[in-house]
Scaffold this motif. Structure first.
Motif, PDB file in Angstrom:
ATOM      1  N   LEU A 232       0.826  -1.209   0.000  1.00  0.00           N
ATOM      2  CA  LEU A 232       0.000   0.000   0.000  1.00  0.00           C
ATOM      3  C   LEU A 232       0.860   1.258   0.000  1.00  0.00           C
ATOM      4  O   LEU A 232       0.498   2.271  -0.607  1.00  0.00           O
ATOM      5  CB  LEU A 232      -0.924   0.001   1.219  1.00  0.00           C
ATOM      6  N   ARG A 233       1.997   1.191   0.662  1.00  0.00           N
ATOM      7  CA  ARG A 233       2.923   2.331   0.636  1.00  0.00           C
ATOM      8  C   ARG A 233       3.418   2.578  -0.789  1.00  0.00           C
ATOM      9  O   ARG A 233       3.493   3.722  -1.241  1.00  0.00           O
ATOM     10  CB  ARG A 233       4.102   2.063   1.568  1.00  0.00           C
ATOM     11  N   GLN A 234       3.733   1.513  -1.490  1.00  0.00           N
ATOM     12  CA  GLN A 234       4.157   1.670  -2.880  1.00  0.00           C
ATOM     13  C   GLN A 234       3.037   2.230  -3.744  1.00  0.00           C
ATOM     14  O   GLN A 234       3.280   3.040  -4.641  1.00  0.00           O
ATOM     15  CB  GLN A 234       4.618   0.316  -3.428  1.00  0.00           C
ATOM     16  N   LEU A 235       1.798   1.814  -3.464  1.00  0.00           N
ATOM     17  CA  LEU A 235       0.663   2.331  -4.234  1.00  0.00           C
ATOM     18  C   LEU A 235       0.492   3.821  -4.001  1.00  0.00           C
ATOM     19  O   LEU A 235       0.265   4.587  -4.948  1.00  0.00           O
ATOM     20  CB  LEU A 235      -0.611   1.578  -3.839  1.00  0.00           C
ATOM     21  N   VAL A 236       0.605   4.272  -2.737  1.00  0.00           N
ATOM     22  CA  VAL A 236       0.476   5.703  -2.429  1.00  0.00           C
ATOM     23  C   VAL A 236       1.570   6.493  -3.138  1.00  0.00           C
ATOM     24  O   VAL A 236       1.310   7.543  -3.753  1.00  0.00           O
ATOM     25  CB  VAL A 236       0.523   5.924  -0.905  1.00  0.00           C
ATOM     26  N   GLU A 237       2.810   6.005  -3.087  1.00  0.00           N
ATOM     27  CA  GLU A 237       3.912   6.708  -3.737  1.00  0.00           C
ATOM     28  C   GLU A 237       3.699   6.780  -5.253  1.00  0.00           C
ATOM     29  O   GLU A 237       3.949   7.829  -5.878  1.00  0.00           O
ATOM     30  CB  GLU A 237       5.227   5.992  -3.424  1.00  0.00           C
ATOM     31  N   THR A 238       3.224   5.692  -5.842  1.00  0.00           N
ATOM     32  CA  THR A 238       2.993   5.681  -7.290  1.00  0.00           C
ATOM     33  C   THR A 238       1.888   6.648  -7.690  1.00  0.00           C
ATOM     34  O   THR A 238       2.009   7.383  -8.684  1.00  0.00           O
ATOM     35  CB  THR A 238       2.632   4.259  -7.751  1.00  0.00           C
ATOM     36  N   ILE A 239       0.808   6.679  -6.922  1.00  0.00           N
ATOM     37  CA  ILE A 239      -0.304   7.580  -7.239  1.00  0.00           C
ATOM     38  C   ILE A 239       0.128   9.040  -7.093  1.00  0.00           C
ATOM     39  O   ILE A 239      -0.211   9.895  -7.926  1.00  0.00           O
ATOM     40  CB  ILE A 239      -1.509   7.283  -6.329  1.00  0.00           C
ATOM     41  N   VAL A 240       0.907   9.348  -6.040  1.00  0.00           N
ATOM     42  CA  VAL A 240       1.390  10.721  -5.854  1.00  0.00           C
ATOM     43  C   VAL A 240       2.283  11.129  -7.020  1.00  0.00           C
ATOM     44  O   VAL A 240       2.125  12.212  -7.603  1.00  0.00           O
ATOM     45  CB  VAL A 240       2.147  10.838  -4.513  1.00  0.00           C
ATOM     46  N   ARG A 241       3.217  10.256  -7.371  1.00  0.00           N
ATOM     47  CA  ARG A 241       4.130  10.571  -8.484  1.00  0.00           C
ATOM     48  C   ARG A 241       3.363  10.707  -9.801  1.00  0.00           C
ATOM     49  O   ARG A 241       3.587  11.642 -10.580  1.00  0.00           O
ATOM     50  CB  ARG A 241       5.194   9.491  -8.610  1.00  0.00           C
ATOM     51  N   LEU A 242       2.435   9.803 -10.047  1.00  0.00           N
ATOM     52  CA  LEU A 242       1.681   9.831 -11.297  1.00  0.00           C
ATOM     53  C   LEU A 242       0.795  11.072 -11.388  1.00  0.00           C
ATOM     54  O   LEU A 242       0.722  11.724 -12.437  1.00  0.00           O
ATOM     55  CB  LEU A 242       0.825   8.563 -11.408  1.00  0.00           C
ATOM     56  N   GLY A 243       0.135  11.424 -10.285  1.00  0.00           N
ATOM     57  CA  GLY A 243      -0.725  12.607 -10.295  1.00  0.00           C
ATOM     58  C   GLY A 243       0.044  13.893 -10.555  1.00  0.00           C
ATOM     59  O   GLY A 243      -0.390  14.746 -11.349  1.00  0.00           O
ATOM     60  N   ILE A 244       1.210  14.032  -9.916  1.00  0.00           N
ATOM     61  CA  ILE A 244       2.018  15.244 -10.112  1.00  0.00           C
ATOM     62  C   ILE A 244       2.521  15.326 -11.549  1.00  0.00           C
ATOM     63  O   ILE A 244       2.506  16.406 -12.172  1.00  0.00           O
ATOM     64  CB  ILE A 244       3.180  15.268  -9.102  1.00  0.00           C
ATOM     65  N   TRP A 245       2.953  14.208 -12.122  1.00  0.00           N
ATOM     66  CA  TRP A 245       3.456  14.228 -13.483  1.00  0.00           C
ATOM     67  C   TRP A 245       2.347  14.523 -14.493  1.00  0.00           C
ATOM     68  O   TRP A 245       2.582  15.221 -15.485  1.00  0.00           O
ATOM     69  CB  TRP A 245       4.142  12.905 -13.818  1.00  0.00           C
ATOM     70  N   ILE A 246       1.159  14.025 -14.256  1.00  0.00           N
ATOM     71  CA  ILE A 246       0.046  14.330 -15.167  1.00  0.00           C
ATOM     72  C   ILE A 246      -0.252  15.823 -15.156  1.00  0.00           C
ATOM     73  O   ILE A 246      -0.411  16.457 -16.215  1.00  0.00           O
ATOM     74  CB  ILE A 246      -1.199  13.502 -14.786  1.00  0.00           C
ATOM     75  N   LEU A 247      -0.311  16.412 -13.969  1.00  0.00           N
ATOM     76  CA  LEU A 247      -0.558  17.857 -13.876  1.00  0.00           C
ATOM     77  C   LEU A 247       0.570  18.657 -14.518  1.00  0.00           C
ATOM     78  O   LEU A 247       0.325  19.648 -15.226  1.00  0.00           O
ATOM     79  CB  LEU A 247      -0.735  18.248 -12.409  1.00  0.00           C
ATOM     80  N   GLY A 248       1.820  18.240 -14.266  1.00  0.00           N
ATOM     81  CA  GLY A 248       2.960  18.963 -14.828  1.00  0.00           C
ATOM     82  C   GLY A 248       3.001  18.889 -16.347  1.00  0.00           C
ATOM     83  O   GLY A 248       3.265  19.897 -17.020  1.00  0.00           O
ATOM     84  N   ILE A 249       2.732  17.708 -16.901  1.00  0.00           N
ATOM     85  CA  ILE A 249       2.750  17.563 -18.368  1.00  0.00           C
ATOM     86  C   ILE A 249       1.618  18.363 -19.006  1.00  0.00           C
ATOM     87  O   ILE A 249       1.802  19.019 -20.054  1.00  0.00           O
ATOM     88  CB  ILE A 249       2.658  16.073 -18.746  1.00  0.00           C
ATOM     89  N   MET A 250       0.426  18.345 -18.378  1.00  0.00           N
ATOM     90  CA  MET A 250      -0.688  19.121 -18.923  1.00  0.00           C
ATOM     91  C   MET A 250      -0.372  20.608 -18.899  1.00  0.00           C
ATOM     92  O   MET A 250      -0.646  21.343 -19.860  1.00  0.00           O
ATOM     93  CB  MET A 250      -1.956  18.830 -18.123  1.00  0.00           C
ATOM     94  N   LEU A 251       0.236  21.104 -17.814  1.00  0.00           N
ATOM     95  CA  LEU A 251       0.598  22.514 -17.720  1.00  0.00           C
ATOM     96  C   LEU A 251       1.656  22.874 -18.762  1.00  0.00           C
ATOM     97  O   LEU A 251       1.587  23.938 -19.398  1.00  0.00           O
ATOM     98  CB  LEU A 251       1.103  22.830 -16.311  1.00  0.00           C
ATOM     99  N   ALA A 252       2.635  21.974 -18.966  1.00  0.00           N
ATOM    100  CA  ALA A 252       3.673  22.228 -19.966  1.00  0.00           C
ATOM    101  C   ALA A 252       3.086  22.279 -21.374  1.00  0.00           C
ATOM    102  O   ALA A 252       3.482  23.115 -22.198  1.00  0.00           O
ATOM    103  CB  ALA A 252       4.758  21.165 -19.874  1.00  0.00           C
ATOM    104  N   LEU A 253       2.126  21.403 -21.680  1.00  0.00           N
ATOM    105  CA  LEU A 253       1.487  21.430 -22.997  1.00  0.00           C
ATOM    106  C   LEU A 253       0.676  22.704 -23.199  1.00  0.00           C
ATOM    107  O   LEU A 253       0.668  23.281 -24.303  1.00  0.00           O
ATOM    108  CB  LEU A 253       0.587  20.198 -23.159  1.00  0.00           C
ATOM    109  N   ILE A 254      -0.004  23.163 -22.150  1.00  0.00           N
ATOM    110  CA  ILE A 254      -0.782  24.401 -22.261  1.00  0.00           C
ATOM    111  C   ILE A 254       0.126  25.595 -22.537  1.00  0.00           C
ATOM    112  O   ILE A 254      -0.200  26.499 -23.321  1.00  0.00           O
ATOM    113  CB  ILE A 254      -1.610  24.630 -20.978  1.00  0.00           C
TER     114      ILE A 254
END
Length: 298
Positions: free
Chosen positions: A65-87
């Motif tokens: 579960l710790r690995q799942l939390v870390e993966t979701i946090v990393r994935l969520g931040i990267w999705i937001l960052g990539i979307m902002l960079a594309l905009i």
């Protein structure tokens, strides 16, 4: 070509290239800012994962579960960052426009990445369920080993012979998984044969006393010794006991149990017979001797 009208293709091509170059020069500042945003996203993701790791390490959360939390946090931040960079990099870009622009292509992408999405969902469900933790000894589809790592797509299983097997999460989610270390103790057994002329009550008592001398056996669980069947050359006893569920503990305890039973039966004079095979012939066998062999014997 229309009569009387001359088209200068070279000039049109030069004009288009010049326009593309001018547009590229115009968006260079946006591209630079987008790259900076991606770099900041990388820094923020690392920092956020460290914070999540510290927070989850203080709790009693399971490792998967710790690995799942870390993966979701990393994935969520990267999705937001990539979307902002594309905009920033592409003027007029919006997430809704991207979804609308995919259209039928989204369906094709869904079919193409069906296995990836299936393993991703299976990985999330495996991490969320209580059973099968990291470090458990499992057996699935002929693979027996210890769970080393669970990701969103695959599970790493270290076999007892030290080979590493990487299994898709969908395989572990769809098939029956035996978790051999779900409990701290596990039952083990061995078949012991004694000769037909042995006193079975005495043999059972000797085996039970011998099992009590094995230190690795869990004392609060019963030791079972039952006469099971008439074997080809012996009366077979089923001996069952409980020991620690780790694979090494099971092998070691079984070895100690066999040694103790052999020692006890030898001390009591109860034989453990070799396999005996009796052959029956429909007609009596004739034994013939040659004269040469008889003379040589004389």
């Amino acid at each position: 070509m229309i009569k009387g009208v001359r088209v200068d293709y070279v000039a049109i091509l030069q004009e288009q290239v010049q326009s593309m170059w001018t547009g590229f020069i115009a968006i260079l500042p946006n591209l630079a800012i987008a790259l900076i945003v991606l770099f900041l996203t990388w820094l923020v993701a690392r920092f956020a994962v460290r914070i999540a790791n510290k927070l989850t390490s203080k709790s009693r959360m399971r490792e998967d579960l710790r690995q799942l939390v870390e993966t979701i946090v990393r994935l969520g931040i990267w999705i937001l960052g990539i979307m902002l960079a594309l905009i920033i990099a592409i003027p007029g870009f919006t997430p809704t426009g991207l979804i609308a622009g995919l259209g039928i292509g989204a369906l094709a992408i869904g079919f193409a990445f069906q296995d990836i999405f299936e393993n991703f969902l299976a990985g999330v469900l495996i991490m969320l369920r209580e059973k099968m933790r990291i470090g458990d000894l499992i057996e699935v589809e002929g693979v027996l080993g210890k769970v080393e790592k669970i990701t969103l797509r695959e599970t790493y299983v270290r076999q007892l012979s030290n080979e590493l097997t990487i299994m898709p999460n969908s395989m572990l989610f769809k098939n029956a998984v035996q978790i051999l270390t779900d409990d701290t103790v596990r039952r083990n057994e061995v078949i012991v044969g004694v000769s037909y002329d042995a006193d079975l009550e005495e043999a059972q008592r000797v085996i039970e006393e011998a099992m009590k001398t094995v230190d690795a056996i869990v004392e609060d669980r019963p030791i079972i010794v039952y006469a099971q069947e008439f074997g080809g050359s012996s009366i077979d006893f089923l001996v069952q006991w409980y020991a620690q569920s780790a694979q090494r503990d099971l092998r070691q305890t079984k070895s100690e149990a066999i040694k103790a039973i052999k020692k006890g039966l030898d001390a009591a004079g109860i034989g453990i017979p070799f396999p005996i095979q009796t052959n029956y012939f429909a007609e009596p066998l004739r034994i013939e001797h040659s004269e040469a062999k008889d003379k040589a014997a004389d």
